[in-house]
Design a protein around this motif. Sequence first.
Motif, PDB file in Angstrom:
ATOM      1  N   PRO A  21     -38.839 -32.624  11.361  1.00 30.19           N
ATOM      2  CA  PRO A  21     -39.450 -33.142  11.073  1.00 30.19           C
ATOM      3  C   PRO A  21     -40.897 -31.807  10.911  1.00 30.19           C
ATOM      4  O   PRO A  21     -41.185 -31.777  10.770  1.00 30.19           O
ATOM      5  N   VAL A  22     -41.492 -32.978   9.895  1.00 32.07           N
ATOM      6  CA  VAL A  22     -43.545 -32.773   9.804  1.00 32.07           C
ATOM      7  C   VAL A  22     -44.039 -32.360  11.226  1.00 32.07           C
ATOM      8  O   VAL A  22     -44.913 -31.038  11.667  1.00 32.07           O
ATOM      9  N   PHE A  23     -43.832 -33.134  12.712  1.00 28.57           N
ATOM     10  CA  PHE A  23     -44.650 -33.161  13.809  1.00 28.57           C
ATOM     11  C   PHE A  23     -43.424 -31.978  14.291  1.00 28.57           C
ATOM     12  O   PHE A  23     -43.899 -31.907  15.465  1.00 28.57           O
ATOM     13  N   ALA A  29     -45.442 -25.525  20.751  1.00 26.85           N
ATOM     14  CA  ALA A  29     -46.949 -26.281  20.845  1.00 26.85           C
ATOM     15  C   ALA A  29     -46.260 -28.059  20.688  1.00 26.85           C
ATOM     16  O   ALA A  29     -46.698 -28.947  21.162  1.00 26.85           O
ATOM     17  N   ASP A  30     -46.323 -27.989  19.651  1.00 31.66           N
ATOM     18  CA  ASP A  30     -45.410 -29.384  19.130  1.00 31.66           C
ATOM     19  C   ASP A  30     -44.436 -29.947  19.867  1.00 31.66           C
ATOM     20  O   ASP A  30     -44.982 -30.727  20.111  1.00 31.66           O
ATOM     21  N   LYS A  31     -43.394 -28.662  20.092  1.00 34.10           N
ATOM     22  CA  LYS A  31     -42.148 -29.379  20.557  1.00 34.10           C
ATOM     23  C   LYS A  31     -42.446 -30.104  22.481  1.00 34.10           C
ATOM     24  O   LYS A  31     -42.154 -30.974  22.533  1.00 34.10           O
ATOM     25  N   ILE A  32     -44.055 -28.795  23.405  1.00 32.29           N
ATOM     26  CA  ILE A  32     -44.078 -29.436  23.928  1.00 32.29           C
ATOM     27  C   ILE A  32     -44.791 -30.736  23.705  1.00 32.29           C
ATOM     28  O   ILE A  32     -44.404 -31.639  24.943  1.00 32.29           O
ATOM     29  N   THR A  37     -45.152 -36.856  24.775  1.00 30.58           N
ATOM     30  CA  THR A  37     -44.683 -38.135  23.976  1.00 30.58           C
ATOM     31  C   THR A  37     -43.812 -39.218  24.448  1.00 30.58           C
ATOM     32  O   THR A  37     -44.253 -39.725  24.736  1.00 30.58           O
ATOM     33  N   ALA A  38     -43.088 -38.350  24.460  1.00 29.97           N
ATOM     34  CA  ALA A  38     -41.428 -38.875  23.958  1.00 29.97           C
ATOM     35  C   ALA A  38     -41.368 -39.734  25.750  1.00 29.97           C
ATOM     36  O   ALA A  38     -41.408 -40.584  26.357  1.00 29.97           O
TER      37      ALA A  38
END
Length: 62
Positions: A21-23, A29-32, A37-38
């Motif tokens: 997915p694009v996010f 860093a995006d995974k962290i 957030t989740a």
Amino acid sequence: MALPDGLSNKMKVFQAVNEMPVFLKGGPADKILFGITAGLCGIGIVSFVHLVYTMGFAKKKA
């Protein structure tokens, strides 16, 4: 007018055809950030359910 090198490289990364997915294409860093957030959303949902439960049922008077 040409695009800057950094921008054109980022466009190639984000427009690549894959199952990611694009996010999450930005790297670790995006995974962290997604995990944080989740987790915060989960805590908020649990807190809301607890609030509704405590407001819905009055405490018994001794």
